[in-house]
Scaffold this motif. Structure first.
Motif, PDB file in Angstrom:
ATOM      1  N   GLY A  19       0.820  -1.216   0.000  1.00 46.02           N
ATOM      2  CA  GLY A  19       0.000   0.000   0.000  1.00 46.02           C
ATOM      3  C   GLY A  19       0.846   1.254   0.000  1.00 46.02           C
ATOM      4  N   LEU A  20       1.936   1.237   0.760  1.00 53.67           N
ATOM      5  CA  LEU A  20       2.852   2.380   0.752  1.00 53.67           C
ATOM      6  C   LEU A  20       3.482   2.564  -0.623  1.00 53.67           C
ATOM      7  CD1 LEU A  20       4.630   1.824   4.191  1.00 53.67           C
ATOM      8  CD2 LEU A  20       2.894   3.540   3.638  1.00 53.67           C
ATOM      9  N   LEU A  21       3.872   1.456  -1.240  1.00 53.54           N
ATOM     10  CA  LEU A  21       4.470   1.519  -2.568  1.00 53.54           C
ATOM     11  C   LEU A  21       3.457   2.014  -3.603  1.00 53.54           C
ATOM     12  CD1 LEU A  21       6.952   0.965  -4.342  1.00 53.54           C
ATOM     13  CD2 LEU A  21       6.089  -1.380  -4.610  1.00 53.54           C
ATOM     14  N   TRP A  22       2.225   1.529  -3.523  1.00 56.80           N
ATOM     15  CA  TRP A  22       1.177   1.972  -4.453  1.00 56.80           C
ATOM     16  C   TRP A  22       0.901   3.462  -4.284  1.00 56.80           C
ATOM     17  CZ3 TRP A  22      -4.542   2.210  -3.475  1.00 56.80           C
ATOM     18  CH2 TRP A  22      -5.249   2.464  -4.654  1.00 56.80           C
ATOM     19  N   SER A  23       0.865   3.922  -3.049  1.00 60.48           N
ATOM     20  CA  SER A  23       0.627   5.343  -2.792  1.00 60.48           C
ATOM     21  C   SER A  23       1.752   6.195  -3.362  1.00 60.48           C
ATOM     22  CB  SER A  23       0.503   5.589  -1.287  1.00 60.48           C
ATOM     23  OG  SER A  23       0.382   6.959  -1.023  1.00 60.48           O
ATOM     24  N   PHE A  24       2.961   5.678  -3.343  1.00 58.53           N
ATOM     25  CA  PHE A  24       4.103   6.421  -3.856  1.00 58.53           C
ATOM     26  C   PHE A  24       4.113   6.470  -5.388  1.00 58.53           C
ATOM     27  CE2 PHE A  24       8.557   6.560  -5.261  1.00 58.53           C
ATOM     28  CZ  PHE A  24       8.907   7.800  -4.761  1.00 58.53           C
ATOM     29  N   LEU A  25       3.733   5.365  -6.050  1.00 58.16           N
ATOM     30  CA  LEU A  25       3.864   5.271  -7.500  1.00 58.16           C
ATOM     31  C   LEU A  25       2.650   5.761  -8.288  1.00 58.16           C
ATOM     32  CD1 LEU A  25       5.581   1.772  -7.816  1.00 58.16           C
ATOM     33  CD2 LEU A  25       6.642   4.024  -8.055  1.00 58.16           C
ATOM     34  N   ALA A  26       1.462   5.623  -7.747  1.00 64.41           N
ATOM     35  CA  ALA A  26       0.244   5.913  -8.510  1.00 64.41           C
ATOM     36  C   ALA A  26      -0.023   7.411  -8.576  1.00 64.41           C
ATOM     37  CB  ALA A  26      -0.941   5.202  -7.885  1.00 64.41           C
ATOM     38  N   PRO A  27      -0.415   7.901  -9.752  1.00 63.27           N
ATOM     39  CA  PRO A  27      -0.751   9.329  -9.870  1.00 63.27           C
ATOM     40  C   PRO A  27      -2.132   9.626  -9.297  1.00 63.27           C
ATOM     41  CG  PRO A  27      -1.100   8.242 -11.962  1.00 63.27           C
ATOM     42  CD  PRO A  27      -0.503   7.213 -11.039  1.00 63.27           C
ATOM     43  N   ASP A  42     -11.031  16.555 -15.015  1.00 62.41           N
ATOM     44  CA  ASP A  42     -11.062  15.959 -16.349  1.00 62.41           C
ATOM     45  C   ASP A  42     -11.597  14.536 -16.220  1.00 62.41           C
ATOM     46  OD1 ASP A  42     -10.688  15.236 -18.970  1.00 62.41           O
ATOM     47  OD2 ASP A  42      -8.507  15.104 -18.828  1.00 62.41           O
ATOM     48  N   PRO A  43     -12.879  14.316 -16.552  1.00 63.86           N
ATOM     49  CA  PRO A  43     -13.446  12.970 -16.404  1.00 63.86           C
ATOM     50  C   PRO A  43     -12.766  11.917 -17.274  1.00 63.86           C
ATOM     51  CG  PRO A  43     -15.194  14.596 -16.671  1.00 63.86           C
ATOM     52  CD  PRO A  43     -13.898  15.294 -16.927  1.00 63.86           C
ATOM     53  N   SER A  44     -12.048  12.348 -18.298  1.00 63.43           N
ATOM     54  CA  SER A  44     -11.353  11.391 -19.157  1.00 63.43           C
ATOM     55  C   SER A  44      -9.878  11.253 -18.781  1.00 63.43           C
ATOM     56  CB  SER A  44     -11.492  11.811 -20.625  1.00 63.43           C
ATOM     57  OG  SER A  44     -10.848  13.057 -20.832  1.00 63.43           O
ATOM     58  N   THR A  45      -9.530  11.654 -17.586  1.00 64.83           N
ATOM     59  CA  THR A  45      -8.132  11.584 -17.159  1.00 64.83           C
ATOM     60  C   THR A  45      -7.639  10.138 -17.120  1.00 64.83           C
ATOM     61  OG1 THR A  45      -6.547  12.192 -15.464  1.00 64.83           O
ATOM     62  CG2 THR A  45      -8.718  11.560 -14.699  1.00 64.83           C
ATOM     63  N   ALA A  47      -5.258   9.226 -15.124  1.00 63.48           N
ATOM     64  CA  ALA A  47      -4.742   8.982 -13.769  1.00 63.48           C
ATOM     65  C   ALA A  47      -5.565   7.914 -13.056  1.00 63.48           C
ATOM     66  CB  ALA A  47      -4.734  10.270 -12.960  1.00 63.48           C
ATOM     67  N   LEU A  48      -6.867   7.859 -13.330  1.00 68.42           N
ATOM     68  CA  LEU A  48      -7.701   6.843 -12.687  1.00 68.42           C
ATOM     69  C   LEU A  48      -7.312   5.444 -13.163  1.00 68.42           C
ATOM     70  CD1 LEU A  48     -11.127   8.683 -13.006  1.00 68.42           C
ATOM     71  CD2 LEU A  48      -9.674   8.510 -10.983  1.00 68.42           C
ATOM     72  N   PRO A 124      -8.020  12.007  -4.271  1.00 71.79           N
ATOM     73  CA  PRO A 124      -7.655  10.823  -3.483  1.00 71.79           C
ATOM     74  C   PRO A 124      -7.310   9.644  -4.382  1.00 71.79           C
ATOM     75  CG  PRO A 124     -10.026  11.081  -3.535  1.00 71.79           C
ATOM     76  CD  PRO A 124      -9.452  12.279  -4.232  1.00 71.79           C
ATOM     77  N   LEU A 125      -6.503   8.778  -3.865  1.00 73.41           N
ATOM     78  CA  LEU A 125      -6.135   7.563  -4.572  1.00 73.41           C
ATOM     79  C   LEU A 125      -7.242   6.538  -4.361  1.00 73.41           C
ATOM     80  CD1 LEU A 125      -3.875   6.330  -6.224  1.00 73.41           C
ATOM     81  CD2 LEU A 125      -2.816   5.584  -4.117  1.00 73.41           C
ATOM     82  N   ASP A 126      -7.742   5.968  -5.449  1.00 77.22           N
ATOM     83  CA  ASP A 126      -8.836   5.013  -5.350  1.00 77.22           C
ATOM     84  C   ASP A 126      -8.768   4.059  -6.526  1.00 77.22           C
ATOM     85  OD1 ASP A 126     -11.015   3.808  -4.246  1.00 77.22           O
ATOM     86  OD2 ASP A 126     -12.460   5.314  -4.895  1.00 77.22           O
ATOM     87  N   LEU A 127      -9.495   2.963  -6.431  1.00 79.36           N
ATOM     88  CA  LEU A 127      -9.609   2.003  -7.524  1.00 79.36           C
ATOM     89  C   LEU A 127     -10.926   2.225  -8.244  1.00 79.36           C
ATOM     90  CD1 LEU A 127      -8.442  -1.412  -6.010  1.00 79.36           C
ATOM     91  CD2 LEU A 127      -7.213   0.074  -7.563  1.00 79.36           C
ATOM     92  N   THR A 128     -10.872   2.219  -9.562  1.00 78.00           N
ATOM     93  CA  THR A 128     -12.108   2.265 -10.335  1.00 78.00           C
ATOM     94  C   THR A 128     -12.473   0.880 -10.839  1.00 78.00           C
ATOM     95  OG1 THR A 128     -10.863   2.860 -12.313  1.00 78.00           O
ATOM     96  CG2 THR A 128     -11.819   4.661 -11.025  1.00 78.00           C
TER      97      THR A 128
END
Length: 179
Positions: A19-27, A42-45, A47-48, A124-128
């Motif tokens: 989880g720490l690694l994911w928080s560091f790497l994910a935009p 931007d709904p088409s971003t 980053a999700l 916030p960081l989340d999973l779609t």
């Protein structure tokens, strides 16, 4: 029971580190602050999707590593307990990766300045795609089964029919010269 509990505990702790690694790497996706609250800028971003991808890569690699290590350690012990621990611990590890990754903010938090006087903030960081939560246990159990299948075939008597001898060799009783 001990092998199962140890496996689940180790995978759970690995999930917190993942989880720490994911928080560091994910935009983080950019949000606009409005009177109604934060809105996705931007709904088409991408980053999700990238956050889902990073989650799948991190938990998938951990699933393969855990499957290989679990198989190697279970060869002298109780493989069923370790296999069940890989399934349950992989689910726990994936869930803890999600929870810890959402709780901490280690990654890139700066968002490019926006035009039109709107201020962008990192979201916030989340999973779609919730299906990536199953990457860890699926790959761990799948690799365990594949390694067990390879070892089972290697040790199988069906691999060497006829007692390991060639049925058409010189000891077969057939005389090629016609005698």
């Amino acid at each position: 029971m001990r092998d199962f509990a140890v496996t689940v505990l180790v995978l759970g702790l690995s999930g917190a580190a993942a989880g720490l690694l994911w928080s560091f790497l994910a935009p983080r996706p950019p949000y606009v602050m409005s009177r109604q609250g934060p809105l996705l800028a931007d709904p088409s971003t991408q980053a999700l999707i990238a956050a889902d991808g990073w989650f799948a890569v991190i938990t998938g690699v951990l699933g393969l590593v855990c499957g290989a290590v679990g198989y190697g350690l279970s060869r002298r012990g109780r493989p069923l307990a370790v296999l069940l621990g890989l399934a349950g611990g992989g689910m726990l590890g994936g869930y803890l990766t999600l929870v810890v990754g959402q709780a901490v903010n280690l990654g890139e938090v700066s968002v490019a300045a926006s035009g039109q006087g709107l201020s962008l903030v990192p979201g916030p960081l989340d999973l779609t795609a919730q299906g990536v939560l199953y990457a860890w246990p699926t790959l761990a159990v799948g690799l365990f089964f594949a390694l067990e299948g390879i070892a089972g075939y290697r040790d199988s008597p069906l691999r060497r029919p006829f007692g390991g001898q060639d049925p058409y060799g010189p000891l077969s009783g057939y005389d090629i010269g016609g005698r």
